[in-house]
Design a protein around this motif. Structure first.
Motif, PDB file in Angstrom:
ATOM      1  N   HIS A 115      43.011  33.447  44.858  1.00 26.61           N
ATOM      2  CA  HIS A 115      41.775  33.380  44.070  1.00 26.61           C
ATOM      3  C   HIS A 115      40.885  34.617  44.276  1.00 26.61           C
ATOM      4  O   HIS A 115      40.281  35.126  43.327  1.00 26.61           O
ATOM      5  N   HIS A 119      39.336  37.572  41.514  1.00 25.04           N
ATOM      6  CA  HIS A 119      37.989  38.094  41.244  1.00 25.04           C
ATOM      7  C   HIS A 119      38.019  39.609  41.013  1.00 25.04           C
ATOM      8  O   HIS A 119      37.301  40.131  40.168  1.00 25.04           O
ATOM      9  N   SER A 141      31.286  36.286  46.516  1.00 25.51           N
ATOM     10  CA  SER A 141      31.323  34.994  45.834  1.00 25.51           C
ATOM     11  C   SER A 141      30.559  33.962  46.666  1.00 25.51           C
ATOM     12  O   SER A 141      29.891  34.306  47.640  1.00 25.51           O
ATOM     13  N   ASP A 308      33.949  31.938  38.588  1.00 23.56           N
ATOM     14  CA  ASP A 308      35.324  31.439  38.517  1.00 23.56           C
ATOM     15  C   ASP A 308      35.796  31.209  37.077  1.00 23.56           C
ATOM     16  O   ASP A 308      35.082  30.633  36.259  1.00 23.56           O
TER      17      ASP A 308
HETATM   18 ZN    ZN Z   1      35.527  32.415  43.058  1.00 21.80          ZN
END
Ligand code: ZN
Ligand code: KG4
Length: 337
Positions: A115, A119, A141, A308
């Protein structure tokens, strides 16, 4: 190459399809996002069980809508990409098991994606300019504040991170102290515009240290101490605190990023993560870079791709392009670098 991306690491259920033919031709065909955010706003943070249940509720409709909007059937897809960590275990499981099932039924390669790297790869979506590596990556984040050195798409090194709270977490926890709903980052940014930056000064943790480490948890304590000085929190005080605390966080992020650029002698910076949606952060980094070296290219994802989403997962998969046997893909909440 058509890649279906699936992202369910936290409270957002995302699916997206990109058509990727080269690094300067990553075209977004459709992008769908459902969120359980409103169910968490009152508690000041995401409740994992509720987030997981909502992932289950949204997953299939979000997939259906994504395929429909792109005008494809699942047979048309060339590969499936899925976030396998880090994140909340219950939420991750929904995306990973859905992706594995689809890959099995339609006989498609499955590409698991970190993940956090997603980004960074949000910068390639719709990008017409060639992004040159090596680059410094700044992930800011809700759960992470990391500095990466991307030597190539397959050689990525973590060079620093936070010792405690992430930048987004600091925004959220401080916002909660100021009576703002979760996630508080955008509320602090809005309040900061109306505040007096000279009234209150907060520390800039670790700004002068020679490492690429961060520590934001002390800021929350400093804000709490400040709040206790006032009998009631007026809007003016909330605005003043917001301005100064945002400035402290931004100054530290900018200083460390430039320090990393100097140390590794790169001319590309790739920002990503929810906090990169903060306009002043981008402006401040751009301004500081100008005085350091005009030739450094700074990339910040379009606002909708900072937080996200699944398109960034599909974009990252195009570069990683490492399909993994279905039996070897599982959710990993603690995944890092
Ligand atoms: Zn994230
Ligand atoms: O990347 P993201 O959507 O989720 C994680 O992977 O954690 O980031 C969410 C974080 C939250 O902490 C939120 O407060 C912060 O990004 N955020 C902002 C802004 N927009 C979102 N922080 C500061 N300024 C903003 N405009």
């Amino acid at each position: 190459m058509k890649i279906l991306g699936i992202e369910t690491s936290c409270d957002e259920t995302g699916a997206a399809i990109i058509e990727a033919n080269s690094p300067v031709s990553i075209i977004l065909k459709s992008n769908t996002l459902a969120s359980s955010l409103s169910l968490h706003a009152k508690t000041g943070g995401v409740i994992p069980e509720i987030a997981a249940r909502q992932q289950l509720h949204y997953m299939i409709p979000v997939l259906d809508e994504t395929l429909k909007k792109a005008g494809y059937s699942a047979f048309d897809i060339d590969a499936i990409a899925v976030t396998y960590g880090p994140g909340l275990i219950g939420s991750l499981l929904v995306g990973v098991e859905t992706a594995k099932t689809l890959a099995y039924i339609y006989n498609k390669p499955l590409i698991p994606v970190n993940h956090l790297l997603g980004h960074i790869y949000a910068n390639w979506i719709g990008q017409e300019k060639e992004i040159r590596l090596p680059a410094i990556g700044l992930i800011v984040s809700g759960g992470h504040t990391d500095i990466l050195l991307l030597k190539s798409h397959t050689d990525i090194l973590l060079i620093g991170g936070t010792r405690d709270d992430a930048a987004g977490e600091a925004f959220d926890k401080i916002g909660r102290l100021l009576g703002m709903p979760y996630p508080a980052g955008p509320h602090i940014e809005a309040a900061a515009k109306k505040g007096n930056p000279k009234k209150i000064l907060f520390p800039k943790p670790m700004i002068h240290s020679n490492t690429f480490e961060f520590s934001f948890s002390g800021l929350k304590t400093a804000v709490l101490r400040e709040i206790k000085k006032y009998p009631t929190l007026t809007e003016e005080t909330i605005n003043d605190i917001s301005t100064s605390v945002q400035q402290s966080i931004i100054d530290v992020l900018v200083a460390k990023t430039i320090q990393a650029v100097k140390a590794y002698n790169v001319s590309t910076i790739l920002m990503g993560g929810g906090v990169s949606a903060n306009t002043l952060l981008g402006e401040s980094l751009r301004r500081s870079l100008k005085t350091y070296d005009e030739n450094i290219s700074l990339y910040i994802p379009k606002k909708q791709f900072c937080t996200d989403n699944a398109s960034m997962i599909a974009a990252a998969a195009f570069f990683q392009n490492k399909p993994v046997d279905l039996n070897n893909v599982s959710a990993n909440p603690e995944l890092y670098f």
